[in-house]
Design a protein around this motif. Structure first.
Motif, PDB file in Angstrom:
ATOM      1  N   LEU A   1      12.534   5.601 -12.480  1.00 18.34           N
ATOM      2  CA  LEU A   1      11.977   4.027 -12.321  1.00 18.34           C
ATOM      3  C   LEU A   1      12.997   3.438 -11.184  1.00 18.34           C
ATOM      4  N   ASN A   2      12.286   3.422  -9.971  1.00 17.29           N
ATOM      5  CA  ASN A   2      13.426   3.188  -8.926  1.00 17.29           C
ATOM      6  C   ASN A   2      12.726   2.689  -7.831  1.00 17.29           C
ATOM      7  N   PRO A   3      12.691   1.328  -7.651  1.00 19.18           N
ATOM      8  CA  PRO A   3      13.325   0.370  -8.397  1.00 19.18           C
ATOM      9  C   PRO A   3      12.608  -0.362  -9.326  1.00 19.18           C
ATOM     10  N   ILE A   4      13.391  -0.906 -10.301  1.00 17.69           N
ATOM     11  CA  ILE A   4      12.619  -2.041 -11.357  1.00 17.69           C
ATOM     12  C   ILE A   4      13.410  -3.401 -10.860  1.00 17.69           C
TER      13      ILE A   4
ATOM     14  N   VAL B   1      -3.196   0.435  -4.133  1.00 15.81           N
ATOM     15  CA  VAL B   1      -2.948  -1.271  -3.797  1.00 15.81           C
ATOM     16  C   VAL B   1      -2.162  -1.776  -4.954  1.00 15.81           C
ATOM     17  N   GLN B   2      -0.970  -2.416  -4.639  1.00 15.00           N
ATOM     18  CA  GLN B   2      -0.370  -2.810  -5.763  1.00 15.00           C
ATOM     19  C   GLN B   2       0.082  -4.356  -5.274  1.00 15.00           C
ATOM     20  N   GLU B   3       0.299  -4.991  -6.272  1.00 17.87           N
ATOM     21  CA  GLU B   3       0.941  -6.370  -6.134  1.00 17.87           C
ATOM     22  C   GLU B   3       2.369  -6.161  -5.537  1.00 17.87           C
ATOM     23  N   MET B   4       2.668  -7.198  -4.647  1.00 16.70           N
ATOM     24  CA  MET B   4       4.130  -7.291  -4.163  1.00 16.70           C
ATOM     25  C   MET B   4       4.869  -8.001  -4.959  1.00 16.70           C
ATOM     26  N   ALA B   5       5.958  -7.299  -5.643  1.00 23.17           N
ATOM     27  CA  ALA B   5       6.919  -7.892  -6.575  1.00 23.17           C
ATOM     28  C   ALA B   5       7.957  -8.717  -5.859  1.00 23.17           C
ATOM     29  N   PRO B   6       8.146  -9.879  -6.058  1.00 17.51           N
ATOM     30  CA  PRO B   6       9.109 -10.576  -5.386  1.00 17.51           C
ATOM     31  C   PRO B   6      10.685 -10.199  -5.305  1.00 17.51           C
TER      32      PRO B   6
ATOM     33  N   VAL C   1       8.522  -1.041  -9.876  1.00 15.00           N
ATOM     34  CA  VAL C   1       7.763  -0.917  -8.592  1.00 15.00           C
ATOM     35  C   VAL C   1       7.268   0.462  -8.335  1.00 15.00           C
ATOM     36  N   ASP C   2       8.176   1.380  -8.781  1.00 13.95           N
ATOM     37  CA  ASP C   2       8.005   2.650  -8.376  1.00 13.95           C
ATOM     38  C   ASP C   2       8.204   3.310  -9.670  1.00 13.95           C
ATOM     39  N   ALA C   3       7.412   4.535  -9.835  1.00 12.95           N
ATOM     40  CA  ALA C   3       7.757   5.326 -11.067  1.00 12.95           C
ATOM     41  C   ALA C   3       7.454   6.734 -10.527  1.00 12.95           C
ATOM     42  N   ARG C   4       8.545   7.653 -10.992  1.00 18.05           N
ATOM     43  CA  ARG C   4       8.043   9.035 -10.636  1.00 18.05           C
ATOM     44  C   ARG C   4       8.429   9.881 -12.056  1.00 18.05           C
ATOM     45  N   ILE C   5       7.676  11.088 -12.349  1.00 20.39           N
ATOM     46  CA  ILE C   5       7.815  11.652 -13.629  1.00 20.39           C
ATOM     47  C   ILE C   5       7.621  13.243 -12.926  1.00 20.39           C
TER      48      ILE C   5
ATOM     49  N   LEU D   1       0.881  -1.043   0.185  1.00 22.46           N
ATOM     50  CA  LEU D   1       0.010  -0.043  -0.120  1.00 22.46           C
ATOM     51  C   LEU D   1       0.871   1.128   0.102  1.00 22.46           C
ATOM     52  N   LYS D   2       0.544   2.091  -0.912  1.00 20.85           N
ATOM     53  CA  LYS D   2       1.272   3.527  -0.914  1.00 20.85           C
ATOM     54  C   LYS D   2       0.555   4.813  -0.835  1.00 20.85           C
ATOM     55  N   ILE D   3       0.870   5.816  -0.315  1.00 21.24           N
ATOM     56  CA  ILE D   3       0.126   7.019  -0.151  1.00 21.24           C
ATOM     57  C   ILE D   3       0.180   7.556  -1.601  1.00 21.24           C
TER      58      ILE D   3
ATOM     59  N   HIS E   1       8.773  11.673  -2.033  1.00 28.21           N
ATOM     60  CA  HIS E   1       9.500  10.610  -1.536  1.00 28.21           C
ATOM     61  C   HIS E   1       8.421   9.872  -0.338  1.00 28.21           C
ATOM     62  N   LYS E   2       7.995   8.721  -0.952  1.00 26.13           N
ATOM     63  CA  LYS E   2       6.679   8.236   0.019  1.00 26.13           C
ATOM     64  C   LYS E   2       7.312   7.604   1.183  1.00 26.13           C
ATOM     65  N   SER E   3       8.237   6.907   1.027  1.00 26.17           N
ATOM     66  CA  SER E   3       8.749   6.126   2.218  1.00 26.17           C
ATOM     67  C   SER E   3       9.344   7.103   3.369  1.00 26.17           C
ATOM     68  N   GLU E   4       9.935   8.366   3.090  1.00 25.33           N
ATOM     69  CA  GLU E   4      10.273   9.424   3.979  1.00 25.33           C
ATOM     70  C   GLU E   4       8.931   9.643   4.750  1.00 25.33           C
TER      71      GLU E   4
HETATM   72  P1  ADP Z   1       9.596   5.948  -2.629  1.00 27.69           P
HETATM   73  O1  ADP Z   1       8.727   7.191  -3.013  1.00 27.69           O
HETATM   74  O2  ADP Z   1       9.982   6.365  -1.315  1.00 27.69           O
HETATM   75  O3  ADP Z   1      10.799   5.971  -3.577  1.00 27.69           O
HETATM   76  P2  ADP Z   1       8.758   3.298  -3.334  1.00 27.69           P
HETATM   77  O4  ADP Z   1       7.456   3.225  -4.060  1.00 27.69           O
HETATM   78  O5  ADP Z   1      10.011   3.179  -4.278  1.00 27.69           O
HETATM   79  O6  ADP Z   1       8.476   4.842  -2.806  1.00 27.69           O
HETATM   80  O7  ADP Z   1       8.909   2.236  -2.284  1.00 27.69           O
HETATM   81  C1  ADP Z   1       9.973   2.298  -1.205  1.00 27.69           C
HETATM   82  C2  ADP Z   1      10.571   0.754  -1.381  1.00 27.69           C
HETATM   83  O8  ADP Z   1       9.359  -0.140  -1.232  1.00 27.69           O
HETATM   84  C3  ADP Z   1      10.979   0.422  -2.910  1.00 27.69           C
HETATM   85  O9  ADP Z   1      12.349   0.866  -2.942  1.00 27.69           O
HETATM   86  C4  ADP Z   1      10.977  -1.145  -2.774  1.00 27.69           C
HETATM   87  O10 ADP Z   1      11.941  -1.665  -2.049  1.00 27.69           O
HETATM   88  C5  ADP Z   1       9.673  -1.226  -2.139  1.00 27.69           C
HETATM   89  N1  ADP Z   1       8.417  -1.569  -2.798  1.00 27.69           N
HETATM   90  C6  ADP Z   1       7.525  -0.562  -3.272  1.00 27.69           C
HETATM   91  N2  ADP Z   1       6.567  -1.122  -3.917  1.00 27.69           N
HETATM   92  C7  ADP Z   1       6.939  -2.540  -4.052  1.00 27.69           C
HETATM   93  C8  ADP Z   1       6.227  -3.602  -4.715  1.00 27.69           C
HETATM   94  N3  ADP Z   1       5.088  -3.078  -5.447  1.00 27.69           N
HETATM   95  N4  ADP Z   1       6.558  -4.613  -4.526  1.00 27.69           N
HETATM   96  C9  ADP Z   1       7.713  -5.044  -3.970  1.00 27.69           C
HETATM   97  N5  ADP Z   1       8.584  -4.106  -3.255  1.00 27.69           N
HETATM   98  C10 ADP Z   1       7.905  -2.575  -3.074  1.00 27.69           C
END
Ligand code: ADP
Ligand code: MG
Length: 253
Positions: A233-236, A133-138, A246-250, A82-84, A91-94
């Motif tokens: 695109l961080n990270p792929i 809501v997104q799939e958790m990428a392995p 898994v995260d895209a910023r533009i 889940l992400k805001i 910077h969402k995790s911040e």
């Molecule tokens: P930020 O805006 O802080 O960069 P991210 O979307 O990159 O936020 O999420 C932070 C971290 O959480 C990512 O670097 C990754 O390690 C993990 N993460 C985020 N989304 C996923 C996902 N869908 N599947 C697996 N790991 C994820």
């Protein structure tokens, strides 16, 4: 509702004018952000643009309440992340706006509330669009594809491996866009950490061709849209077969 297992709804469908009717998804998203006075695209918007450029992204759906979030998680399949979603937090995790590995509906509902609470604590004026809501990428080897508009060289692409490789060791390659397949190949093979992508100890071999395609498609995107100032695109996640962003910023000019 913004989702990527159906046609993305950019909110323009009801009010098609002659000018916008022929525009593609990317142009519509950029036009909408402009109208709203936003420079930073939402993750939903950035990922929808990636999809148009054949850059694989996680499945996602934007929820507006916790019940919806739990429903969407069930549709996507557990575990989920889940992400805001707000134009005010880059910077969402911040802002403690990312919660990973949620294994059931109860965990999703709790995380939904926590994420909203954290976002408001981080910035009380935050205009919250919803929770993604997104799939958790392995887990896998993480790579980064970026682009910045250099005042002198124009659209410039960047490649590196995730985590300490880019942030601490500055182990990155750059090429001015548009790039050829050969350029993309060089960008990947010339980083010092390249042996990790070939498979090393516990790290599986990564799909180099899929990474090259991500670079080429990103090159096409920033070449088509010179108003993109920054792309990240961080990270792929790089897998043995394919990649997943898994995260895209533009950010627009
Ligand atoms: P930020 O805006 O802080 O960069 P991210 O979307 O990159 O936020 O999420 C932070 C971290 O959480 C990512 O670097 C990754 O390690 C993990 N993460 C985020 N989304 C996923 C996902 N869908 N599947 C697996 N790991 C994820
Ligand atoms: Mg990120």
């Amino acid at each position: 509702m913004i989702q990527n297992d159906f046609k993305p709804d950019t909110g323009l469908t009801q009010h098609k004018s002659v000018e916008v009717v022929n525009l593609n998804v990317t142009s519509k998203i950029i036009a909408q952000a402009r109208r709203e006075g936003r420079k930073a695209l939402l993750e939903t918007e950035a990922k929808t643009i990636c999809m148009e450029y054949e850059i694989p992204v996680t499945k996602f759906k934007l929820a507006e309440n916790e019940t919806e979030a739990a429903d969407f998680a069930g549709q996507i399949g557990f575990p989920v992340v889940l992400k805001i979603v707000t134009p005010d937090i880059i910077h969402k995790s911040e802002a403690r706006g990312v919660m990973v590995n949620l294994k059931n509906a109860a965990e999703v509902k709790i995380a939904y509330g926590k994420i909203l609470e954290n976002a408001k604590k981080y910035n009380s004026a935050t205009k919250i669009v919803g929770v993604l809501v997104q799939e958790m990428a392995p887990q896998s080897t993480e790579v980064i594809v970026g682009a910045i508009k250099d005042p002198q060289f124009g659209q410039t692409l960047m490649f590196g491996l995730g985590g300490i490789f880019v942030e601490l060791l500055k182990d990155v390659t750059f090429r001015v866009a548009p790039i050829t397949r050969e350029d993309a190949q060089e960008m990947v093979t010339k980083v010092k950490a390249y042996p990790l992508l070939k498979g090393y100890r516990n790290a599986p071999q990564a799909d180099i061709d899929a990474i090259i395609n991500a670079l080429l498609n990103t090159s096409k995107l920033v070449t088509d849209y010179s108003e993109i100032k920054e792309l990240d695109l961080n990270p792929i996640m790089a897998y043995e077969k394919g990649t997943k962003t898994v995260d895209a910023r533009i950010i627009l000019e």
